[in-house]
Design an enzyme around this catalytic site. Sequence first.
Site, mmCIF file in Angstrom:
data_model
loop_
_atom_site.group_PDB
_atom_site.id
_atom_site.type_symbol
_atom_site.label_atom_id
_atom_site.label_comp_id
_atom_site.label_asym_id
_atom_site.label_seq_id
_atom_site.Cartn_x
_atom_site.Cartn_y
_atom_site.Cartn_z
ATOM 1 N N GLY A 169 -18.288 -1.367 -0.705
ATOM 2 C CA GLY A 169 -18.156 -1.246 -2.157
ATOM 3 C C GLY A 169 -17.188 -0.172 -2.610
ATOM 4 O O GLY A 169 -17.465 0.564 -3.551
ATOM 5 N N ARG A 170 -16.028 -0.070 -1.943
ATOM 6 C CA ARG A 170 -15.004 0.917 -2.299
ATOM 7 C C ARG A 170 -15.574 2.337 -2.318
ATOM 8 O O ARG A 170 -15.243 3.153 -3.162
ATOM 9 C CB ARG A 170 -14.358 0.567 -3.638
ATOM 10 C CG ARG A 170 -13.808 -0.853 -3.683
ATOM 11 C CD ARG A 170 -13.019 -1.124 -4.945
ATOM 12 N NE ARG A 170 -12.695 -2.543 -5.082
ATOM 13 C CZ ARG A 170 -11.706 -3.186 -4.459
ATOM 14 N NH1 ARG A 170 -10.922 -2.510 -3.655
ATOM 15 N NH2 ARG A 170 -11.505 -4.481 -4.635
ATOM 16 N N GLY A 171 -16.473 2.588 -1.364
ATOM 17 C CA GLY A 171 -17.068 3.912 -1.223
ATOM 18 C C GLY A 171 -18.336 4.132 -2.011
ATOM 19 O O GLY A 171 -18.989 5.165 -1.858
ATOM 20 N N TYR A 202 0.838 -1.195 0.000
ATOM 21 C CA TYR A 202 0.000 0.000 0.000
ATOM 22 C C TYR A 202 0.879 1.253 0.000
ATOM 23 O O TYR A 202 1.469 1.628 1.022
ATOM 24 C CB TYR A 202 -0.931 0.032 1.207
ATOM 25 C CG TYR A 202 -1.958 -1.075 1.262
ATOM 26 C CD1 TYR A 202 -2.281 -1.820 0.133
ATOM 27 C CD2 TYR A 202 -2.618 -1.380 2.455
ATOM 28 C CE1 TYR A 202 -3.225 -2.830 0.185
ATOM 29 C CE2 TYR A 202 -3.574 -2.382 2.512
ATOM 30 C CZ TYR A 202 -3.861 -3.116 1.372
ATOM 31 O OH TYR A 202 -4.805 -4.120 1.439
ATOM 32 N N PRO A 212 -16.102 -3.550 2.392
ATOM 33 C CA PRO A 212 -17.476 -3.929 2.731
ATOM 34 C C PRO A 212 -18.527 -2.887 2.350
ATOM 35 O O PRO A 212 -19.729 -3.192 2.410
ATOM 36 C CB PRO A 212 -17.424 -4.127 4.254
ATOM 37 C CG PRO A 212 -16.332 -3.207 4.692
ATOM 38 C CD PRO A 212 -15.307 -3.253 3.598
ATOM 39 N N HIS A 261 -0.764 -12.003 0.690
ATOM 40 C CA HIS A 261 -1.652 -11.089 -0.020
ATOM 41 C C HIS A 261 -2.211 -11.708 -1.300
ATOM 42 O O HIS A 261 -3.369 -11.493 -1.655
ATOM 43 C CB HIS A 261 -0.881 -9.803 -0.334
ATOM 44 C CG HIS A 261 -1.735 -8.599 -0.457
ATOM 45 N ND1 HIS A 261 -1.217 -7.319 -0.424
ATOM 46 C CD2 HIS A 261 -3.072 -8.432 -0.613
ATOM 47 C CE1 HIS A 261 -2.204 -6.438 -0.556
ATOM 48 N NE2 HIS A 261 -3.324 -7.084 -0.678
#
Length: 327
Positions: free
Chosen positions: A203-205, A56, A201, A121
């Site tokens: 939906g990526r915003g 990241y 959770p 990952h």
Amino acid sequence: MTLPQRRIGTRSVGAIGFGAMSLAGAFGAADDNVSMETLQAAVDAGIDFWDTANIYGMGRSETVVGRFLKQSNADIFLATKVGIIPGPPRRFGNSEDYIRSELEMSLTRLNRDRVELYYIHRRDPQTPVVEVAETMGKLIDEGLIGGWGLSEVAPFTIRQAHAVTPLTAVQNEYSLWSRQPELGVVRTCAQLGITFVPFSPVGRGALSDVDLDPPNFADSDFRKANPRFTEPNWSANMAQIRAFRTLAAARGVPTSALALAWVLAQGDHLIPIPGTRTAKHLSDLVTAASIDLSPADIADIDAVLPAGWAYGDRYSPTQVFGVESYS
């Protein structure tokens, strides 16, 4: 604040965790000082299960988390990940030497001498998962990690790995618009006593009260090339999301909180890890812990967002590389 508690490994943590991918700018520009405020807000909200990864921001997320932990006495159940080698071309590394060297660098950035949870990952098909499990077992015995996990894997991989070194957690994408784990991962984890950790959770915003503007996402934004955020899929998805917003408004709760409450309702062995860059959005998400959904509520949600409602794949062909498929 005290959140309801759920088990992961031998420890109880808040039922809602925190995903730190956004602190590295994956979903828009991030400010490290604002990120520090967000992490403090997470502590204040009782969120004590944090998730990051070496990839990241090429260590940026781990560095920010480590900076916070150095100046804080917060008792955090910390998870990080290894296995993705950035490209081009993108590759995966699951060898013992690679895992050990990356763990050493992660611990340095995190200001830790161990992490409670260490994920693979992405699975490298060139390295048998039983060998990976043996490596992780050594790291557990050496006290460098408390437990281990897998990410974006199929039920058969979970069973093979767990038989060698018991898994603490499995992390796959799961939300109202990404339901594939219902085909076996959620059940397999429950049967084996493994915590299932849904990432993205909300939906990526997308499952929120914020009107996203995909055409103007930064080029560095993960969602820029994601099929669900490109036309004509995005307009079709927004029509569904607006109906869900109406349902949340009728209950008097944030849309993101209702989406997260639905995930929490899918089993006591689930600990979702929503991510955000701001304390304000974090406070909306925490509201989910106080939402008690009845069977009738679940039915109302299913009527608006039934399984398979989303338009477009959850990953582009490039993004999906390394994700295990199953049916």
